[in-house]
Motif scaffolding. Structure first.
Motif, PDB file in Angstrom:
ATOM      1  N   VAL A 192       0.834  -1.205   0.000  1.00 35.21           N
ATOM      2  CA  VAL A 192       0.000   0.000   0.000  1.00 35.21           C
ATOM      3  C   VAL A 192       0.866   1.252   0.000  1.00 35.21           C
ATOM      4  O   VAL A 192       0.602   2.218  -0.737  1.00 35.21           O
ATOM      5  CB  VAL A 192      -0.954  -0.002   1.218  1.00 35.21           C
ATOM      6  CG1 VAL A 192      -1.733   1.308   1.291  1.00 35.21           C
ATOM      7  CG2 VAL A 192      -1.920  -1.174   1.136  1.00 35.21           C
ATOM      8  N   LEU A 193       1.929   1.246   0.803  1.00 36.13           N
ATOM      9  CA  LEU A 193       2.844   2.389   0.840  1.00 36.13           C
ATOM     10  C   LEU A 193       3.542   2.560  -0.506  1.00 36.13           C
ATOM     11  O   LEU A 193       3.677   3.687  -1.009  1.00 36.13           O
ATOM     12  CB  LEU A 193       3.880   2.193   1.947  1.00 36.13           C
ATOM     13  CG  LEU A 193       4.964   3.279   2.057  1.00 36.13           C
ATOM     14  CD1 LEU A 193       4.340   4.647   2.342  1.00 36.13           C
ATOM     15  CD2 LEU A 193       5.974   2.919   3.145  1.00 36.13           C
ATOM     16  N   GLY A 194       3.981   1.454  -1.091  1.00 37.64           N
ATOM     17  CA  GLY A 194       4.670   1.522  -2.378  1.00 37.64           C
ATOM     18  C   GLY A 194       3.787   2.091  -3.477  1.00 37.64           C
ATOM     19  O   GLY A 194       4.242   2.932  -4.270  1.00 37.64           O
ATOM     20  N   VAL A 195       2.532   1.672  -3.527  1.00 31.29           N
ATOM     21  CA  VAL A 195       1.605   2.187  -4.538  1.00 31.29           C
ATOM     22  C   VAL A 195       1.335   3.672  -4.290  1.00 31.29           C
ATOM     23  O   VAL A 195       1.240   4.464  -5.235  1.00 31.29           O
ATOM     24  CB  VAL A 195       0.289   1.376  -4.528  1.00 31.29           C
ATOM     25  CG1 VAL A 195      -0.726   1.974  -5.504  1.00 31.29           C
ATOM     26  CG2 VAL A 195       0.556  -0.084  -4.882  1.00 31.29           C
ATOM     27  N   HIS A 202      10.143   1.889   1.953  1.00 30.47           N
ATOM     28  CA  HIS A 202       9.982   0.553   2.541  1.00 30.47           C
ATOM     29  C   HIS A 202      10.880   0.412   3.766  1.00 30.47           C
ATOM     30  O   HIS A 202      10.431   0.035   4.854  1.00 30.47           O
ATOM     31  CB  HIS A 202      10.335  -0.506   1.494  1.00 30.47           C
ATOM     32  CG  HIS A 202      10.277  -1.913   2.001  1.00 30.47           C
ATOM     33  ND1 HIS A 202       9.396  -2.844   1.506  1.00 30.47           N
ATOM     34  CD2 HIS A 202      10.988  -2.563   2.970  1.00 30.47           C
ATOM     35  CE1 HIS A 202       9.574  -3.993   2.145  1.00 30.47           C
ATOM     36  NE2 HIS A 202      10.534  -3.843   3.038  1.00 30.47           N
ATOM     37  N   SER A 203      12.163   0.732   3.601  1.00 29.85           N
ATOM     38  CA  SER A 203      13.107   0.587   4.715  1.00 29.85           C
ATOM     39  C   SER A 203      12.891   1.636   5.793  1.00 29.85           C
ATOM     40  O   SER A 203      13.045   1.346   6.986  1.00 29.85           O
ATOM     41  CB  SER A 203      14.546   0.679   4.204  1.00 29.85           C
ATOM     42  OG  SER A 203      15.016  -0.593   3.823  1.00 29.85           O
ATOM     43  N   LEU A 204      12.555   2.861   5.389  1.00 28.55           N
ATOM     44  CA  LEU A 204      12.309   3.906   6.390  1.00 28.55           C
ATOM     45  C   LEU A 204      11.164   3.515   7.306  1.00 28.55           C
ATOM     46  O   LEU A 204      11.211   3.761   8.517  1.00 28.55           O
ATOM     47  CB  LEU A 204      12.013   5.236   5.701  1.00 28.55           C
ATOM     48  CG  LEU A 204      13.196   5.901   4.989  1.00 28.55           C
ATOM     49  CD1 LEU A 204      12.745   7.186   4.314  1.00 28.55           C
ATOM     50  CD2 LEU A 204      14.335   6.182   5.962  1.00 28.55           C
ATOM     51  N   LEU A 205      10.130   2.895   6.752  1.00 24.44           N
ATOM     52  CA  LEU A 205       9.022   2.426   7.586  1.00 24.44           C
ATOM     53  C   LEU A 205       9.486   1.319   8.522  1.00 24.44           C
ATOM     54  O   LEU A 205       9.121   1.293   9.708  1.00 24.44           O
ATOM     55  CB  LEU A 205       7.876   1.934   6.705  1.00 24.44           C
ATOM     56  CG  LEU A 205       6.622   1.432   7.427  1.00 24.44           C
ATOM     57  CD1 LEU A 205       6.063   2.498   8.370  1.00 24.44           C
ATOM     58  CD2 LEU A 205       5.556   1.000   6.424  1.00 24.44           C
ATOM     59  N   ASP A 206      10.322   0.412   8.026  1.00 21.78           N
ATOM     60  CA  ASP A 206      10.842  -0.669   8.862  1.00 21.78           C
ATOM     61  C   ASP A 206      11.687  -0.153  10.026  1.00 21.78           C
ATOM     62  O   ASP A 206      11.791  -0.807  11.064  1.00 21.78           O
ATOM     63  CB  ASP A 206      11.686  -1.634   8.023  1.00 21.78           C
ATOM     64  CG  ASP A 206      10.840  -2.606   7.216  1.00 21.78           C
ATOM     65  OD1 ASP A 206       9.634  -2.735   7.518  1.00 21.78           O
ATOM     66  OD2 ASP A 206      11.378  -3.229   6.282  1.00 21.78           O
ATOM     67  N   VAL A 207      12.305   1.005   9.855  1.00 19.41           N
ATOM     68  CA  VAL A 207      13.127   1.584  10.922  1.00 19.41           C
ATOM     69  C   VAL A 207      12.294   1.837  12.174  1.00 19.41           C
ATOM     70  O   VAL A 207      12.800   1.753  13.296  1.00 19.41           O
ATOM     71  CB  VAL A 207      13.783   2.896  10.435  1.00 19.41           C
ATOM     72  CG1 VAL A 207      14.350   3.698  11.607  1.00 19.41           C
ATOM     73  CG2 VAL A 207      14.892   2.594   9.439  1.00 19.41           C
TER      74      VAL A 207
END
Length: 328
Positions: A8-11, A102-107
């Protein structure tokens, strides 16, 4: 975060970054597929058939800025024939931003990510659970309305609301930590401690609490709606049981757990309990942590085997969380 949220974030990022002339189908496919790519490291890790290696590989190189810079070149070259209405520079930037967010959210999660690989340390703010509908739903509503009406303002609104939730998590995390330490020092005034607070499943209202002193850990939880005094359950670390053992796998476990572990014993020997993800069961007759590993001696050192979890315990834990938030 979970795969659905990352899609969803990627789209959403692809929608706001690409031209209005790009079709909805292309936006969706590019955002969804590219946002999924970093997490394919899970399947690569499984090839090693080793639970420790799986943990170490996930969110490592495949989640780094360096990897994204290189991967974006390859993807841009591969897909540019289907995006003739977009300049190559804009296409590359869009792909890179989808990967980076993607990675910033994983942080923000407890697992964290090795954003600056080859530096080994994983960045982990520990302010949002890996599945959190309060983050995902506004983002989903924004992109659905944005693509349906071909209006980026809805997508921007979803991104802004979900980002505000991340900021809320960071703020309330510090508030909870301050309250926890005040209550802990009121009960144990002479202790020298290190405090960690992390959200529970899919919310930022109930927080797991780990207070570490020299010899062990005080574990508790705290709801932002609490009015009563906290109670702390103490677990001795028992690290002396394994301090004499010089073994690479045990050292890897210590590093993975960020030294938040306790050692217990069962009929098969020593058990390494990772405290970072809390308790799965906590009754008078049975205490089980979410992640525990049997340490099995062999000729070549210790073999590490993750202890199985009962899905029914997980479901009961989720039910308990919502009752605990409001002290029902």
């Amino acid at each position: 975060m979970d795969s659905f949220t990352q899609i969803v974030l990627g789209v959403s990022v692809a929608h706001v970054a690409l031209n209005n002339s790009v079709s909805t189908k292309k936006i969706f496919l590019l955002g969804a597929v590219v946002a999924t790519l970093p997490d394919l490291d899970i399947y690569i890790a499984k090839l090693f058939n080793d639970s420790l290696t799986e943990i170490e590989i996930h969110r490592g190189f495949s989640h780094s800025i360096l990897f994204f810079l290189l991967l974006s070149i390859f993807i841009t070259f591969f897909v540019k024939r289907w995006f003739k209405e977009v300049l190559v520079k804009q296409l590359y930037t869009t792909i890179f931003l989808v990967l980076l967010t993607h990675s910033l959210l994983d942080v923000f999660t407890t697992w964290g990510t090795q954003l600056f690989w080859p530096i080994n340390d994983k960045m982990a703010l520990k302010s949002v659970f890996v599945v959190d509908l309060f983050y995902t739903v506004p983002l989903l509503m924004g992109i659905v309305l944005g693509l349906k009406n071909k209006q980026k303002i809805f997508t921007y609104a979803g991104l802004i609301l979900s980002s505000m939730y991340l900021v809320w998590g960071l703020v309330i995390q510090q508030v909870v930590k301050s309250r926890v330490e005040d209550q802990f020092y009121a009960q144990f005034p002479s202790k020298n401690i290190k405090t960690t607070v992390k959200p529970t499943f899919s919310n930022s209202f109930l927080w797991n609490v780990i207070v570490q002193d020299v010899d062990g850990f005080y574990i508790s939880d705290y709801s932002i709606f609490d009015s009563k005094e906290m109670s702390f359950q103490y677990f001795p670390q028992n690290k002396k049981l394994i301090d004499h053992i010089k073994d690479s796998n045990i050292n890897r476990l210590k590093e993975i757990s960020e030294n938040q572990y306790i050692i217990t014993e069962n009929e098969n020997g020593f058990v390494f309990n990772d405290l970072r993800f809390g308790l799965l069961k906590n009754t008078d007759s049975d205490v089980q942590f979410a992640f525990s590993y049997q340490l099995i001696p062999s000729k070549n050192g210790y073999i590490v085997k993750e202890l199985p979890k009962d899905k029914r315990d997980g479901m009961q834990l989720l039910k308990n969380i919502w009752f605990r938030i409001f002290n029902i």
